[in-house]
Design a protein around this motif. Structure first.
Motif, short mmCIF file in Angstrom:
data_model
loop_
_atom_site.label_atom_id
_atom_site.label_comp_id
_atom_site.label_asym_id
_atom_site.label_seq_id
_atom_site.Cartn_x
_atom_site.Cartn_y
_atom_site.Cartn_z
N PHE A 113 1.41 -1.13 -0.16
CA PHE A 113 0.12 0.24 0.00
C PHE A 113 0.67 1.42 0.12
CE2 PHE A 113 -3.63 -2.88 1.57
CZ PHE A 113 -4.47 -2.36 0.92
N GLU A 114 1.47 1.37 0.83
CA GLU A 114 2.55 2.71 0.28
C GLU A 114 3.91 2.25 -0.54
OE1 GLU A 114 7.12 2.99 3.25
OE2 GLU A 114 5.22 2.22 3.90
N LYS A 115 4.27 1.84 -0.86
CA LYS A 115 4.98 2.02 -2.61
C LYS A 115 3.26 2.32 -3.32
CE LYS A 115 8.51 -1.20 -1.58
NZ LYS A 115 9.24 -2.76 -2.34
N THR A 116 2.57 1.84 -3.34
CA THR A 116 1.56 2.10 -4.66
C THR A 116 0.25 3.11 -4.53
OG1 THR A 116 -0.22 0.45 -4.06
CG2 THR A 116 1.82 -0.63 -5.54
N LYS A 117 0.58 3.69 -3.11
CA LYS A 117 -0.22 4.58 -3.31
C LYS A 117 -1.24 4.49 -3.27
CE LYS A 117 2.90 8.59 -3.64
NZ LYS A 117 3.79 7.77 -2.18
N ALA A 118 -2.17 2.88 -3.44
CA ALA A 118 -3.23 2.61 -3.38
C ALA A 118 -3.73 2.37 -1.95
CB ALA A 118 -3.50 0.64 -3.70
N ARG A 119 -5.17 2.82 -1.71
CA ARG A 119 -5.80 3.05 -0.63
C ARG A 119 -6.27 1.86 -0.83
NH1 ARG A 119 -4.36 7.85 2.30
NH2 ARG A 119 -3.12 9.42 1.01
N ASN A 120 -7.46 1.58 -0.90
CA ASN A 120 -7.65 0.19 -0.40
C ASN A 120 -7.70 -1.09 -1.04
OD1 ASN A 120 -9.35 0.18 -2.83
ND2 ASN A 120 -11.06 1.27 -1.85
#
Length: 216
Positions: A194-201
């Motif tokens: 999540f941190e690397k991709t900046k995805a939120r869910n």
């Protein structure tokens, strides 16, 4: 300090607008710069104020959310419109996406989801809640109805393996059992993904994976 994300809140019920404004005030990086009771009022106020994100109700008098979404897409293509509704049907989402909507949250969603949706449309172009079906999401991506802007990042082979299992709807426990590691280890991998991709869910992770051809 970076400039706050400027937000418009549009709903025909004043108490609902006040509720959103109150929840968003808790975050210093978000600023509600205007609110409106319908689409006509919003478009009039946008002549004098610039916004980045519109939180938009659908069922409003004079100009409803469907028409407002289309007008915003035509006149202000840089504004990201997030639909706030009690509806979650796929045909309904498809229609609004084609008219320019960028995100969907349910009215009963909490403050964390609201904030995640705002950041996601700014950072990655779109936001969907976890109730959207994977089949529909794949169809939207492959038909290029949506074009999320996730930048490619370096992921380890294990992180890619976990993303593939997430896309098949494996739970954290099931992933841990399949890979013969602890749940805590998988939680750590997920956090880094999540941190690397900046995805939120999880839906954001799948959008990233499809965009960068990571799925089998």
């Amino acid at each position: 300090m970076k400039k706050p994300i400027r937000i418009a809140v549009v709903d025909d019920h004043a108490m609902v607008r006040e509720g959103f404004i109150s929840r968003l005030k808790e975050n210093e990086e978000l600023e509600v710069v205007l609110d409106a009771g319908n689409g006509i009022e919003l478009l009039e106020k946008l002549k004098k104020r610039t916004v980045d994100v519109v939180l938009l109700d659908l069922e409003m008098p004079e100009m409803d959310g469907f028409e407002t979404t289309e007008k915003l897409s035509q006149k202000y293509p840089d504004i990201k419109t997030i639909i706030v509704s009690s509806h979650n049907e796929e045909a309904f989402i498809n229609h609004l996406l084609k008219n320019g909507a960028r995100g969907f949250i349910l009215k009963e969603n909490g403050s964390e989801t609201l904030v995640d949706a705002i950041y996601s449309v700014i950072e990655n172009g779109y936001y969907f809640n976890d109730r959207i079906s994977k089949a529909m999401l794949n169809g939207l991506l492959k038909s290029e109805t949506i074009k999320p802007s996730f930048n490619k990042v370096d992921l380890t082979p294990r992180e890619i393996e976990i993303i593939r299992l997430m896309s098949k709807e494996y739970t954290t426990r099931e992933i841990a059992e399949k890979l013969f590691v602890s749940i805590r280890t998988i939680d750590g991998h997920r956090e880094r993904i999540f941190e690397k991709t900046k995805a939120r869910n999880a839906i954001g992770i799948i959008m990233y994976a499809v965009k960068h051809n990571l799925l089998d």
